[in-house]
Design a protein around this motif. Structure first.
Motif, PDB file in Angstrom:
ATOM      1  N   PRO A  85     -12.580  17.439 109.676  1.00 43.34           N
ATOM      2  CA  PRO A  85     -11.929  16.166 109.988  1.00 43.34           C
ATOM      3  C   PRO A  85     -12.359  15.081 109.013  1.00 43.34           C
ATOM      4  O   PRO A  85     -13.545  14.923 108.719  1.00 43.34           O
ATOM      5  N   GLY A  86     -11.380  14.372 108.484  1.00 38.27           N
ATOM      6  CA  GLY A  86     -11.656  13.301 107.525  1.00 38.27           C
ATOM      7  C   GLY A  86     -11.613  13.725 106.084  1.00 38.27           C
ATOM      8  O   GLY A  86     -11.672  12.872 105.186  1.00 38.27           O
ATOM      9  N   ALA A  87     -11.498  15.049 105.816  1.00 38.00           N
ATOM     10  CA  ALA A  87     -11.397  15.509 104.432  1.00 38.00           C
ATOM     11  C   ALA A  87     -10.108  14.996 103.810  1.00 38.00           C
ATOM     12  O   ALA A  87      -9.038  15.092 104.396  1.00 38.00           O
ATOM     13  N   VAL A  88     -10.200  14.464 102.613  1.00 37.11           N
ATOM     14  CA  VAL A  88      -9.057  13.916 101.887  1.00 37.11           C
ATOM     15  C   VAL A  88      -8.672  14.895 100.788  1.00 37.11           C
ATOM     16  O   VAL A  88      -9.536  15.426 100.088  1.00 37.11           O
ATOM     17  N   GLY A  89      -7.363  15.152 100.639  1.00 39.51           N
ATOM     18  CA  GLY A  89      -6.946  16.091  99.613  1.00 39.51           C
ATOM     19  C   GLY A  89      -5.456  16.279  99.569  1.00 39.51           C
ATOM     20  O   GLY A  89      -4.693  15.471 100.125  1.00 39.51           O
ATOM     21  N   VAL A  90      -5.048  17.352  98.895  1.00 37.63           N
ATOM     22  CA  VAL A  90      -3.635  17.650  98.698  1.00 37.63           C
ATOM     23  C   VAL A  90      -3.333  18.985  99.364  1.00 37.63           C
ATOM     24  O   VAL A  90      -4.043  19.971  99.160  1.00 37.63           O
ATOM     25  N   LEU A  91      -2.276  19.003 100.186  1.00 37.43           N
ATOM     26  CA  LEU A  91      -1.845  20.210 100.863  1.00 37.43           C
ATOM     27  C   LEU A  91      -0.500  20.638 100.293  1.00 37.43           C
ATOM     28  O   LEU A  91       0.466  19.863 100.299  1.00 37.43           O
ATOM     29  N   ASP A  92      -0.445  21.856  99.768  1.00 38.47           N
ATOM     30  CA  ASP A  92       0.784  22.409  99.213  1.00 38.47           C
ATOM     31  C   ASP A  92       1.553  23.095 100.337  1.00 38.47           C
ATOM     32  O   ASP A  92       1.117  24.142 100.836  1.00 38.47           O
ATOM     33  N   PRO A  93       2.715  22.554 100.758  1.00 41.86           N
ATOM     34  CA  PRO A  93       3.433  23.169 101.883  1.00 41.86           C
ATOM     35  C   PRO A  93       4.029  24.522 101.540  1.00 41.86           C
ATOM     36  O   PRO A  93       4.361  25.297 102.437  1.00 41.86           O
ATOM     37  N   GLY A  94       4.153  24.837 100.253  1.00 41.53           N
ATOM     38  CA  GLY A  94       4.707  26.130  99.864  1.00 41.53           C
ATOM     39  C   GLY A  94       3.721  27.266 100.020  1.00 41.53           C
ATOM     40  O   GLY A  94       4.097  28.397 100.320  1.00 41.53           O
ATOM     41  N   THR A  95       2.432  26.972  99.830  1.00 42.31           N
ATOM     42  CA  THR A  95       1.391  27.999  99.923  1.00 42.31           C
ATOM     43  C   THR A  95       0.449  27.792 101.091  1.00 42.31           C
ATOM     44  O   THR A  95      -0.274  28.705 101.477  1.00 42.31           O
ATOM     45  N   GLY A  96       0.439  26.576 101.634  1.00 38.24           N
ATOM     46  CA  GLY A  96      -0.506  26.253 102.691  1.00 38.24           C
ATOM     47  C   GLY A  96      -1.911  25.996 102.189  1.00 38.24           C
ATOM     48  O   GLY A  96      -2.846  25.849 102.976  1.00 38.24           O
ATOM     49  N   ALA A  97      -2.097  25.906 100.874  1.00 45.53           N
ATOM     50  CA  ALA A  97      -3.429  25.715 100.297  1.00 45.53           C
ATOM     51  C   ALA A  97      -3.828  24.236 100.333  1.00 45.53           C
ATOM     52  O   ALA A  97      -3.060  23.369  99.896  1.00 45.53           O
ATOM     53  N   PHE A  98      -5.022  23.960 100.846  1.00 49.13           N
ATOM     54  CA  PHE A  98      -5.559  22.607 100.866  1.00 49.13           C
ATOM     55  C   PHE A  98      -6.601  22.462  99.765  1.00 49.13           C
ATOM     56  O   PHE A  98      -7.545  23.253  99.682  1.00 49.13           O
ATOM     57  N   THR A  99      -6.416  21.452  98.906  1.00 52.69           N
ATOM     58  CA  THR A  99      -7.347  21.191  97.811  1.00 52.69           C
ATOM     59  C   THR A  99      -8.015  19.850  98.047  1.00 52.69           C
ATOM     60  O   THR A  99      -7.369  18.795  97.936  1.00 52.69           O
ATOM     61  N   PRO A 100      -9.302  19.832  98.397  1.00 49.17           N
ATOM     62  CA  PRO A 100      -9.974  18.549  98.648  1.00 49.17           C
ATOM     63  C   PRO A 100     -10.205  17.791  97.351  1.00 49.17           C
ATOM     64  O   PRO A 100     -10.325  18.386  96.281  1.00 49.17           O
ATOM     65  N   VAL A 101     -10.265  16.469  97.463  1.00 53.42           N
ATOM     66  CA  VAL A 101     -10.536  15.648  96.279  1.00 53.42           C
ATOM     67  C   VAL A 101     -12.016  15.296  96.197  1.00 53.42           C
ATOM     68  O   VAL A 101     -12.433  14.561  95.292  1.00 53.42           O
ATOM     69  N   GLY A 102     -12.796  15.785  97.136  1.00 44.68           N
ATOM     70  CA  GLY A 102     -14.246  15.627  97.040  1.00 44.68           C
ATOM     71  C   GLY A 102     -14.815  14.443  97.779  1.00 44.68           C
ATOM     72  O   GLY A 102     -16.016  14.182  97.691  1.00 44.68           O
ATOM     73  N   VAL A 103     -13.982  13.704  98.513  1.00 47.59           N
ATOM     74  CA  VAL A 103     -14.471  12.571  99.286  1.00 47.59           C
ATOM     75  C   VAL A 103     -13.855  12.624 100.673  1.00 47.59           C
ATOM     76  O   VAL A 103     -12.804  13.239 100.887  1.00 47.59           O
ATOM     77  N   ALA A 104     -14.527  11.984 101.618  1.00 52.32           N
ATOM     78  CA  ALA A 104     -13.999  11.859 102.977  1.00 52.32           C
ATOM     79  C   ALA A 104     -13.539  10.427 103.200  1.00 52.32           C
ATOM     80  O   ALA A 104     -13.966   9.501 102.498  1.00 52.32           O
ATOM     81  N   ILE A 105     -12.666  10.221 104.160  1.00 49.49           N
ATOM     82  CA  ILE A 105     -12.164   8.890 104.443  1.00 49.49           C
ATOM     83  C   ILE A 105     -13.329   8.003 104.898  1.00 49.49           C
ATOM     84  O   ILE A 105     -14.168   8.433 105.691  1.00 49.49           O
TER      85      ILE A 105
END
Length: 357
Positions: free
Chosen positions: A32-52
């Motif tokens: 919870p609170g992880a910030v990142g990019v979620l690709d809806p085509g693959t379902g892969a979540f890539t965090p940007v290394g910081v939390a909100i």
């Protein structure tokens, strides 16, 4: 063709949990609170290394056993008794075991997920609107913000289902069998059939599978809970989209006169927009047919759907209301099923929520 297990897993989870994503590989970055990019085509979540910033969460306990299974999967358990043994597939040595649980996966792509879950943890959603400037700046540094508008796909993990042990398995061949063996108590606990900390003695498959076990190694205990499912909030510009699952351009309302319905239904949809406009749209649904009201803007609020089932002397009316569809219409689509045989009573069903009128 590469199979995207996270997407297939999410589709299974959404049968009961709308708007959730599955964490097939048990990616530990999903918190919870992880910030990142979620690709809806693959379902892969890539965090940007910081939390909100200002992270605050709450938790609630949930049912001990998590079990999600696709079609063409069957499960059986064999009691080997106190003197039972199995062969460790990695070393070829005999291992004491009291029970073997096996799953038969008939089709390539069949999958199952069994875990001992502990809780679901939620982010304080008010942080999303109060941290918009910070989120926009963070999105811009990762090429997910243009002209001060945050792109869909960038966002924040807003809730996580935590599990203390379990297994995700998907078949990569037809007629595949996967098995777990060990002491009865440990294996049952691992799969959510007990209350203790679970483990296993051996794990084997007779054909190729995608497998993720927690704990990862035999005769050990998991060091911490694992995230197995989660929700994700994204943005359209500066508008928060809770439980985001795909790129949305607008909302779509499907009005479906189910087979056997003999009523003609007049529908009126009204809503407000951020520009201060009040919009009214109508449609006439002949018996047994359907219609779609599309291109409802994402900033629409206070949606009211009035349904008039036409009678000879009077009409029968039903109403649905959604104050904030951006947070209520997971996937951007809502379906209303219309039923009734003249001159009898009528009904309308919100398929996504199960609400009937």
């Amino acid at each position: 063709m590469t199979v995207t297990w996270d997407v297939v897993f999410a589709q299974l989870i959404r049968i009961e949990r709308q708007g959730y994503w599955g964490n097939w590989s048990l990616n530990p970055a999903i918190v919870p609170g992880a910030v990142g990019v979620l690709d809806p085509g693959t379902g892969a979540f890539t965090p940007v290394g910081v939390a909100i910033p200002g992270l605050t969460t709450t938790s609630r306990p949930i049912s001990q056993r998590w079990s999600v299974m696709s079609e063409h999967v069957s499960r059986k358990e064999i009691d080997l008794g106190a003197a039972g043994t199995v062969i460790d597939p990695d070393t070829g040595t005999k291992v004491n075991a009291e029970v073997t649980v096996s799953w038969s996966l008939e089709r390539s792509g069949s999958m199952f997920s069994e875990f001992a879950v502990t809780s679901e943890e939620f982010l304080d959603l008010s942080l999303l609107s109060s941290r918009l400037e910070w989120l926009a700046a963070t999105a811009e540094t990762h090429s997910m913000c243009a002209d001060d508008r945050i792109s869909q796909g960038f966002g924040v993990v807003t809730s996580v289902v935590w599990a203390k042990s379990g297994v995700n398995i998907a078949a990569q061949s037809e007629n595949t069998t996967f098995s777990l063996s060990g002491s009865a108590g440990a294996v049952h606990d691992m799969l959510g059939q007990g209350s203790g900390q679970g483990s296993f003695a051996t794990a084997s498959a007779d054909k190729s599978v995608s497998r993720h076990l927690w704990p990862e190694t035999p005769e050990s205990l998991a060091p911490c809970p694992a995230p197995i499912a989660y929700t994700f909030a994204s943005f359209d510009g500066r508008t928060v989209i809770e439980k985001w699952t795909s790129v949305l351009g607008s909302f779509e309302l499907l009005l479906n006169s189910v087979p056997g319905c003999t009523y003609v239904v007049h529908t009126t949809l009204t809503y407000d927009t951020d520009a201060g406009r009040s919009v009214t749209r109508t449609a006439l649904i002949p018996a047994g047919l359907s219609a779609t009201i599309g291109a409802v803007p994402l900033d629409a609020t206070n949606l009211v759907l009035d349904l008039a089932f036409k009678g000879v002397f009077s009409d029968e009316h039903h109403r649905f209301e959604w104050n904030t569809p951006l947070g209520q219409w997971a996937g951007g689509v809502r379906q209303i099923d219309l039923s009734g045989v003249w001159p009898g009573s009528t009904s309308a069903l919100d398929v996504q929520s199960g609400t009937a009128r």
